[in-house]
Design an enzyme around this catalytic site. Structure first.
Site, mmCIF file in Angstrom:
data_model
loop_
_atom_site.group_PDB
_atom_site.id
_atom_site.type_symbol
_atom_site.label_atom_id
_atom_site.label_comp_id
_atom_site.label_asym_id
_atom_site.label_seq_id
_atom_site.Cartn_x
_atom_site.Cartn_y
_atom_site.Cartn_z
ATOM 1 N N LYS A 105 5.584 2.196 -7.716
ATOM 2 C CA LYS A 105 4.725 2.149 -6.518
ATOM 3 C C LYS A 105 3.195 2.111 -6.779
ATOM 4 O O LYS A 105 2.718 2.739 -7.540
ATOM 5 C CB LYS A 105 4.912 3.492 -5.686
ATOM 6 N N ASP B 74 8.795 3.851 -13.502
ATOM 7 C CA ASP B 74 7.787 3.803 -12.474
ATOM 8 C C ASP B 74 6.722 2.780 -13.063
ATOM 9 O O ASP B 74 7.089 2.118 -14.228
ATOM 10 C CB ASP B 74 6.838 5.066 -12.099
ATOM 11 N N MET C 74 -5.123 10.976 -7.599
ATOM 12 C CA MET C 74 -4.777 9.827 -6.636
ATOM 13 C C MET C 74 -5.825 9.938 -5.448
ATOM 14 O O MET C 74 -5.500 9.618 -4.516
ATOM 15 C CB MET C 74 -3.362 10.039 -5.752
#
Length: 278
Positions: free
Chosen positions: A79, A57, A193
């Site tokens: 991502k 990641d 997030m």
């Protein structure tokens, strides 16, 4: 600290490759921890060190990638906000493809695979395809980033519960976050997030009955040398974080424990404390 990029050959995934072995390989879904490369578990490190293929990641430290065998194929599948190297469905397909070739695959994920890491989805796909897999939990940023900021998520005098939610509510089928219910819940609230959504959910929590003067903190890039911390209250933390220019990856801590930052802050970045007080 000098950061050296990994020496392994970077490759582009070949989704057209359908070769397979009689006996599928093993897939390790590894939680690499929140950023500090030394926070990976011993078990996770051992699995990485014997992988033939590593799918990693965006927030994986280069130091960890160097732990893979020199001939391992390193495939970036990270991502970012509005920037996905590969859709999740293609990542799932790669895991199955390489395992069907009989190879040992390490899926190296930030934090913990099962805490907003989509590890559950990947495990489901592997199970349905008959691919053997192993889950190796990691230290979640929800716990580690506040700890590096001197904020215990629970404390006998301040909080007997902690709730972890996502501040990035997409179009998934899961129910949206009930901010009104969370406002009434009390304890410590960790929002992952959610930097862009700070004005939204802080307003919702106040409207739901949470005191505007509740201590709050935003921790950016927690546990790394780039860590920054902004302290405020539920009422002004969004404005303070914006003024400081904080951005993803970051999390928000809401609750009485956040005020302990000033007393317990122990972690210094590259050469000085990276805490911001407005």
């Amino acid at each position: 600290m000098e950061v050296i990029l990994p020496q392994n050959k970077m490759i582009q995934p070949n989704l057209a490759d359908t070769s397979s072995a009689r006996r599928p390989g093993l897939v390790y879904l590894i939680g690499a921890g929140p950023g500090d490369p030394e926070l990976i578990t011993v078990k996770g490190l051992r699995a990485l060190q014997k992988a033939q293929v590593v799918l990693y990641d965006r927030l994986i430290a280069p130091e960890l990638l160097r732990e893979a065998p020199s001939d391992a194929e390193l495939i970036y599948v990270g991502k970012g906000a509005d920037c996905h190297t590969l859709p999740q469905e293609q990542i799932n397909a790669l895991l199955v493809q390489y395992a069907q070739q009989g190879r040992t695959v390490a899926r190296l994920k930030g934090g913990d695979p099962f805490v907003f890491g989509r590890g559950g989805e990947e495990a489901q796909v592997l199970a349905e395809a008959g691919i053997p897999f192993e889950i190796i939990p990691g230290i979640s940023s929800a716990i580690a980033a506040p700890a590096y900021a001197g904020i215990p998520v629970t404390h006998r005098d301040y909080a007997s519960s902690v709730t972890i939610v996502t501040g990035h509510e997409g179009k998934a089928a899961s129910p949206p976050v009930n901010w009104d219910a969370l406002a009434a819940l009390g304890g410590t609230l960790i929002v992952l997030m959610g930097v862009k959504a700070l004005p939204h959910f802080t307003t919702r929590l106040i409207a739901g009955g949470r005191s505007a003067q509740t201590p709050a903190a935003v921790v950016q890039e927690g546990t790394t040398i780039r860590q920054r911390v902004v302290i405020g209250t539920l009422e002004d933390i969004a404005a303070r974080a914006d003024a400081a220019g904080l951005s993803s990856p970051a999390l928000t801590v809401i609750g009485a424990v956040a005020h302990l930052h000033d007393l317990l802050a122990w972690y210094e970045g590259a050469d000085q404390q990276r805490n911001i007080h407005e």
